[in-house]
Design an enzyme around this catalytic site. Structure first.
Site: not given
Length: 438
Positions: A101, A319
């Site tokens: 992430d 992201d």
């Protein structure tokens, strides 16, 4: 501190799929990268939006070889819906599977005695929980430790005054979250030399040991052991290793978008012909880029300039923890209208769950135009139709393709998630504060 062998490392990626790595001493090493594009997705948009909400709230010793993390998973919501890797921590090593992430900073895993942490998963992996008492090299990080202060500025750490333990509490947009304490222990690193992967290096890092998870983190359908944050703040493993001179201040990933999924993430720079870079927006907690315009077949879409302004609640973020891609509220309708106008003579438009879709009878690549995201510094990211469309279903033999970009409600925030990032080489150059892509 001895000079790291990573000084001057460049990883060369070529279209054929071979990556040659030039390291200390001038010798060559190689990996294999696969580049391909999805063409058979079936996606429930409501399901994807709901799952993405939780992610938007969060937005050593000398090492021999190139540190790499082989990836599994995909963005396909009917199989996995995330990319994850395996990490080994402690002495003896305990193995965990964690989601990668770039929208958060901290590596955390489930701790023994964790409340709410799943013990089973729909993925083909074995879940685990870290037990600090079972590791001879583990140290609980105290409030007074300099290691705890690494996360002070970014609010990644706090002090539990009752136990004098350095702690964290992350709350996500849908109300789910995790609470735990920091541990300092050995992270065993996989390195690649030539075509051989070995685990013969290690470094001590600070990571989170979660004692409670809530909300969607309790669900077992795609549960993993934790999250591996690759953000740029001091508490991230990337920043910790770089500050010790063990690895460079740069990492790269290529997320495979075909049905096999997977990919690779390396602590180093991937370079190939045609790669371009754009500077990171300064003083932002995430990987914010200065998106200046969007064009379709070289025609600039008429979007208010305010849609691209960067602030604490607006701007453009990269992201890897977001499945789809999201456009700023004022940019969404002009973008969708421009796509619809470009294909008006070749498709039949229809709406599905509030999303613009198209019924087509020819190849999507033949009908739909390329889209260009134009960033500061003259860098453009070219999106093929499969990078902004998702196949929903079929009607009487005709395929239904829908806009994969979603509208960010009541915000001028654009999020470039896995839909856009798949099958591209993305380089996060923290030393020079820029992102490179191809």
């Amino acid at each position: 501190m001895p000079t790291s062998i990573f000084a001057g490392i460049v990883i060369w990626a070529v279209i054929s799929g071979t990556v040659a790595v030039v390291g200390g001493g001038g010798f060559q090493r190689s990996l294999t990268l696969h580049r391909s594009f999805r063409n058979d997705e079936r996606v429930d948009f409501g399901q994807l939006r709901a799952r993405d909400r939780l992610r938007h709230g969060r937005l050593l010793q000398s090492i021999d070889g190139i540190v790499g993390f082989p990836l599994a998973g995909s963005y396909d919501p009917y199989t996995v819906g995330l990319y994850y890797t395996q990490v080994s921590i402690g002495t003896p090593a305990q193995v965990f599977h964690v989601q990668i992430d770039t929208g958060s900073d901290v590596l955390w895993v489930s701790c023994s005695q964790c409340s709410g942490c799943p013990t089973s998963t729909g993925l083909s992996i074995q879940l685990n929980a870290f037990d600090p008492s079972s590791s001879s090299t583990a140290t609980i990080v105290s409030c007074s430790s300099s290691l705890c202060s690494l996360g002070t500025d970014s609010s990644d750490s706090a002090c539990n005054s009752e136990t004098d333990q350095c702690s964290y509490r992350f709350t996500y947009g849908d109300g789910s979250g995790t609470v735990g304490n920091y541990v300092y222990d050995v992270l065993h690193l996989e390195t690649v030399v030539g075509s051989t992967w070995t685990t013969n290096n290690s470094a001590k890092v600070v990571f989170g040991c979660s004692e409670q998870v809530t909300g969607d983190l309790i669900k077992t359908d795609r549960a993993v052991d934790g999250i591996f944050g690759f953000g740029q703040q001091a508490m991230s493993v990337v920043s910790q290793l770089a500050s010790e001179g063990a690895t460079p201040q740069v990492f790269s990933h290529c997320l495979r978008g075909d049905s096999a999924g997977g990919g690779i993430l390396v602590l180093g720079e991937i370079v190939e012909p045609g790669i371009v870079y754009t500077p990171l927006v300064q003083s932002q907690p995430h990987y914010n880029l200065n998106l200046q315009s969007i064009s379709i077949d070289d025609e600039t879409v008429s979007i208010p300039s305010s849609a691209f302004t960067t602030s604490s609640t607006s701007g453009t973020i990269v992201d890897s923890g977001t499945t789809l891609a999201y456009l700023a509220e004022s940019a969404y309708d002009p973008f969708v209208s421009a796509i619809s106008n470009a294909v008006a003579q070749s498709v039949r438009p229809l709406l599905s769950q509030g999303t613009q879709c198209y019924l087509i009878t020819a190849s999507v690549d033949q009908i739909f135009p390329n889209v260009s995201l134009n960033f500061a510094g003259g860098a453009s990211m070219i999106l093929k139709p499969e990078d902004y469309l998702l196949q929903a279903n079929s009607i009487n033999g005709a395929e239904v393709w829908c806009i994969g970009f979603q509208q960010t409600q009541s915000q001028e925030l654009t999020i470039l998630g896995d839909l856009v990032l798949q099958d591209k080489i993305i380089v996060y150059d923290l030393e020079h504060q820029r992102v490179l892509h191809r």
